[in-house]
Design an enzyme around this catalytic site. Structure first.
Site, PDB file in Angstrom:
ATOM      1  N   GLU A 185     -25.769   6.025  24.351  1.00 36.59           N
ATOM      2  CA  GLU A 185     -26.759   6.952  24.923  1.00 36.59           C
ATOM      3  C   GLU A 185     -28.065   6.829  24.123  1.00 36.59           C
ATOM      4  O   GLU A 185     -29.156   6.879  24.684  1.00 36.59           O
ATOM      5  CB  GLU A 185     -26.212   8.388  24.838  1.00 36.59           C
ATOM      6  CG  GLU A 185     -27.179   9.431  25.363  1.00 36.59           C
ATOM      7  CD  GLU A 185     -26.551  10.827  25.411  1.00 36.59           C
ATOM      8  OE1 GLU A 185     -25.334  10.945  25.683  1.00 36.59           O
ATOM      9  OE2 GLU A 185     -27.289  11.792  25.171  1.00 36.59           O
ATOM     10  N   ARG A 228     -27.433  11.832  32.226  1.00 39.50           N
ATOM     11  CA  ARG A 228     -28.294  11.161  31.241  1.00 39.50           C
ATOM     12  C   ARG A 228     -29.139  10.023  31.829  1.00 39.50           C
ATOM     13  O   ARG A 228     -29.466   9.062  31.138  1.00 39.50           O
ATOM     14  CB  ARG A 228     -27.478  10.632  30.049  1.00 39.50           C
ATOM     15  CG  ARG A 228     -26.700  11.676  29.308  1.00 39.50           C
ATOM     16  CD  ARG A 228     -27.589  12.717  28.637  1.00 39.50           C
ATOM     17  NE  ARG A 228     -26.773  13.850  28.257  1.00 39.50           N
ATOM     18  CZ  ARG A 228     -26.614  14.949  29.011  1.00 39.50           C
ATOM     19  NH1 ARG A 228     -27.267  15.092  30.158  1.00 39.50           N
ATOM     20  NH2 ARG A 228     -25.836  15.926  28.619  1.00 39.50           N
ATOM     21  N   CYS A 251     -25.610  12.784  20.403  1.00 37.28           N
ATOM     22  CA  CYS A 251     -24.459  11.957  20.791  1.00 37.28           C
ATOM     23  C   CYS A 251     -24.852  10.492  20.863  1.00 37.28           C
ATOM     24  O   CYS A 251     -25.835  10.146  21.517  1.00 37.28           O
ATOM     25  CB  CYS A 251     -23.911  12.415  22.140  1.00 37.28           C
ATOM     26  SG  CYS A 251     -23.098  14.012  22.011  1.00 37.28           S
TER      27      CYS A 251
HETATM   28  C1  LIG Z   1     -29.447  17.136  16.697  1.00 37.43           C
HETATM   29  C2  LIG Z   1     -29.568  16.575  18.086  1.00 37.43           C
HETATM   30  C3  LIG Z   1     -28.919  17.197  19.141  1.00 37.43           C
HETATM   31  C4  LIG Z   1     -29.034  16.673  20.436  1.00 37.43           C
HETATM   32  N1  LIG Z   1     -28.398  17.305  21.459  1.00 37.43           N
HETATM   33  C5  LIG Z   1     -28.548  16.853  22.720  1.00 37.43           C
HETATM   34  C6  LIG Z   1     -27.942  17.533  23.820  1.00 37.43           C
HETATM   35  O1  LIG Z   1     -27.283  18.560  23.657  1.00 37.43           O
HETATM   36  N2  LIG Z   1     -28.132  17.014  25.073  1.00 37.43           N
HETATM   37  C7  LIG Z   1     -28.880  15.886  25.294  1.00 37.43           C
HETATM   38  O2  LIG Z   1     -29.038  15.464  26.459  1.00 37.43           O
HETATM   39  N3  LIG Z   1     -29.459  15.225  24.255  1.00 37.43           N
HETATM   40  C8  LIG Z   1     -29.317  15.682  22.995  1.00 37.43           C
HETATM   41  N4  LIG Z   1     -29.899  15.004  21.956  1.00 37.43           N
HETATM   42  C9  LIG Z   1     -30.679  13.795  22.234  1.00 37.43           C
HETATM   43  C10 LIG Z   1     -32.171  14.066  22.523  1.00 37.43           C
HETATM   44  O3  LIG Z   1     -32.472  15.389  22.167  1.00 37.43           O
HETATM   45  C11 LIG Z   1     -32.525  13.850  23.996  1.00 37.43           C
HETATM   46  O4  LIG Z   1     -32.133  12.594  24.478  1.00 37.43           O
HETATM   47  C12 LIG Z   1     -34.030  14.012  24.256  1.00 37.43           C
HETATM   48  O5  LIG Z   1     -34.241  13.971  25.643  1.00 37.43           O
HETATM   49  C13 LIG Z   1     -34.877  12.949  23.569  1.00 37.43           C
HETATM   50  O6  LIG Z   1     -36.244  13.270  23.801  1.00 37.43           O
HETATM   51  P1  LIG Z   1     -37.395  12.606  22.900  1.00 37.43           P
HETATM   52  O7  LIG Z   1     -38.694  13.150  23.343  1.00 37.43           O
HETATM   53  O8  LIG Z   1     -37.079  12.764  21.471  1.00 37.43           O
HETATM   54  O9  LIG Z   1     -37.281  11.081  23.340  1.00 37.43           O
HETATM   55  P2  LIG Z   1     -37.233   9.790  22.380  1.00 37.43           P
HETATM   56  O10 LIG Z   1     -35.997   9.840  21.559  1.00 37.43           O
HETATM   57  O11 LIG Z   1     -38.511   9.649  21.656  1.00 37.43           O
HETATM   58  O12 LIG Z   1     -37.082   8.640  23.478  1.00 37.43           O
HETATM   59  C14 LIG Z   1     -35.898   8.528  24.223  1.00 37.43           C
HETATM   60  C15 LIG Z   1     -36.183   7.635  25.448  1.00 37.43           C
HETATM   61  O13 LIG Z   1     -37.095   8.318  26.313  1.00 37.43           O
HETATM   62  C16 LIG Z   1     -38.246   7.507  26.512  1.00 37.43           C
HETATM   63  N5  LIG Z   1     -39.411   8.384  26.617  1.00 37.43           N
HETATM   64  C17 LIG Z   1     -39.884   9.280  25.711  1.00 37.43           C
HETATM   65  N6  LIG Z   1     -40.968   9.898  26.197  1.00 37.43           N
HETATM   66  C18 LIG Z   1     -41.207   9.369  27.422  1.00 37.43           C
HETATM   67  C19 LIG Z   1     -42.195   9.566  28.428  1.00 37.43           C
HETATM   68  N7  LIG Z   1     -43.201  10.441  28.301  1.00 37.43           N
HETATM   69  N8  LIG Z   1     -42.110   8.836  29.569  1.00 37.43           N
HETATM   70  C20 LIG Z   1     -41.103   7.934  29.744  1.00 37.43           C
HETATM   71  N9  LIG Z   1     -40.162   7.683  28.830  1.00 37.43           N
HETATM   72  C21 LIG Z   1     -40.210   8.404  27.686  1.00 37.43           C
HETATM   73  C22 LIG Z   1     -38.327   6.579  25.307  1.00 37.43           C
HETATM   74  O14 LIG Z   1     -39.067   5.410  25.603  1.00 37.43           O
HETATM   75  C23 LIG Z   1     -36.854   6.305  25.075  1.00 37.43           C
HETATM   76  O15 LIG Z   1     -36.412   5.326  25.986  1.00 37.43           O
HETATM   77  C24 LIG Z   1     -29.804  15.512  20.658  1.00 37.43           C
HETATM   78  C25 LIG Z   1     -30.466  14.900  19.585  1.00 37.43           C
HETATM   79  C26 LIG Z   1     -30.356  15.425  18.318  1.00 37.43           C
HETATM   80  C27 LIG Z   1     -31.098  14.753  17.199  1.00 37.43           C
END
Ligand SMILES: Cc1cc2nc3c(=O)[nH]c(=O)nc-3n(C[C@H](O)[C@H](O)[C@H](O)COP(=O)(O)OP(=O)(O)OC[C@H]3O[C@@H](n4cnc5c(N)ncnc54)[C@H](O)[C@@H]3O)c2cc1C
Length: 317
Positions: free
Chosen positions: A304, A180, A228
């Site tokens: 996380e 992560r 998570c």
């Molecule tokens: C139902 C559900 C299930 C999930 N299952 C998993 C799983 O199985 N495994 C897992 O790892 N995660 C899981 N997650 C968490 C999530 O899917 C991941 O962490 C995902 O990578 C978040 O991506 P996002 O684009 O939504 O980022 P955001 O939530 O919008 O941002 C998260 C972080 O990334 C940064 N960020 C976003 N875009 C950029 C960019 N372009 N450049 C630099 N930084 C950036 C943001 O500033 C922030 O710090 C789950 C979430 C949900 C809601």
């Protein structure tokens, strides 16, 4: 900084500007406050100029992907929030750099849609991420993954904007993808190139269905959460990572509730919130879970989920 001043700061750029933008309700928690200023630039060069101007004027700048790992405090956030959801950040280019085994994907592209599009052509590489809601940039930043692998496994190169708004390309051998997290210090991911392999599309589809079914059977995907809440901690005895969900479950915390937030009875590492609930309840419930696990098990849980707050109550990432 007042509204006219911030508007004029970016007014000459190709950028959509919104004040008091409801980013909390647009996150996967569907709760939380607003961004004082939300910017949606048209392309990377506009984004680079925003980065430079924010730096010059000391405006805090945050990047929001799909908000699947984000909790925005009820009071919202100051400074500038940028979303990379316009066309200029969502391109998918097959045969990147003339190589059949490489695909370049913009940071604003949706991970699931991308992997499904590739799978339809029998291109495997991203399918372990099936069911993880994310933009490509957010998935790289978090090194998203799970039981079947992490996005870092498929990375060939990443392009990021540094704090001065300069583009830097990192080949995979300069990047470390750990549980992560990555060693990428630049604040913004612009695109990534992934290794893909041509396989039988029908077999790939079957594999994707299996991964999706596993995820559906183990996680409360219908509830409002950000997946998570805590990272799996290191066991002080064995030195191995152990399941945060199992520790929370063994601590008897499933179903624990503070206001509108609850430790999911289905998966103890998912904190869920009722529709119309408060982000503050989720923050307080997370603090309470951490306290009880520390007191009961002597284990320090680490969030996380990224929490954004106003100054005085610093962000947690
Ligand atoms: C139902 C559900 C299930 C999930 N299952 C998993 C799983 O199985 N495994 C897992 O790892 N995660 C899981 N997650 C968490 C999530 O899917 C991941 O962490 C995902 O990578 C978040 O991506 P996002 O684009 O939504 O980022 P955001 O939530 O919008 O941002 C998260 C972080 O990334 C940064 N960020 C976003 N875009 C950029 C960019 N372009 N450049 C630099 N930084 C950036 C943001 O500033 C922030 O710090 C789950 C979430 C949900 C809601």
């Amino acid at each position: 900084m007042s509204r006219p001043t911030t508007a004029s700061l970016f007014g000459d750029l190709d950028v959509d500007v919104s004040f008091d933008a409801p980013i909390g309700v647009e996150s996967w928690f569907c709760t939380g406050g607003t961004a004082d200023l939300l910017l949606r630039p048209a392309d990377p060069s506009t984004l680079a100029e925003i980065v430079r101007r924010c730096r010059r004027t000391a405006l805090p700048l945050r990047i929001m992907g799909e908000g699947a790992n984000l909790l925005v405090d009820d009071d919202g956030v100051d400074g500038v929030v940028v979303r990379l959801d316009r066309e200029g950040f969502r391109a998918v280019e097959r045969n990147a750099d003339g190589e059949v085994g490489l695909v370049r994907v913009g940071a604003g592209a949706d991970l699931s849609r991308t992997l499904m599009d590739l799978a339809r052509s029998g291109l495997q590489g991203l399918e372990p991420l099936m069911g993880v809601p994310a933009s490509i940039g957010g998935a790289i930043r978090m090194n998203a993954g799970g039981a079947f692998g992490s996005i870092g496994d498929a990375v060939h190169a990443v392009c990021a904007l540094d704090a001065d708004g300069i583009e830097r390309v990192y080949p995979a051998d300069e990047l470390r993808f750990e549980y992560r997290r990555t060693n990428l210090v630049d604040p913004i991911v612009l695109w990534a190139v992934f290794k893909v392999e041509q396989v039988d599309p029908i077999a790939l589809r079957t594999r994707i269905k299996e991964i999706a079914a596993y995820k559906k059977s183990t996680q409360p995907l219908g509830d409002k959460s950000a997946g998570c809440m805590f990272k799996n901690p290191i066991d002080p005895d064995s030195g191995d990572r152990i399941s945060a969900g199992r520790i929370i479950d063994e601590s008897g915390l499933k179903g624990l509730r503070i206001g509108s937030a609850e430790v999911s009875p289905r998966h103890a590492n998912f904190l869920t919130v009722d529709r119309g609930g408060r982000a503050r309840d989720v923050i307080e419930l997370g603090d309470e879970v951490m306290r009880r696990v520390r007191d009961g098990r002597g284990i320090e849980l680490e969030r996380e989920v990224v929490v954004w707050r106003r100054p005085g109550e610093e962000d947690e990432a």
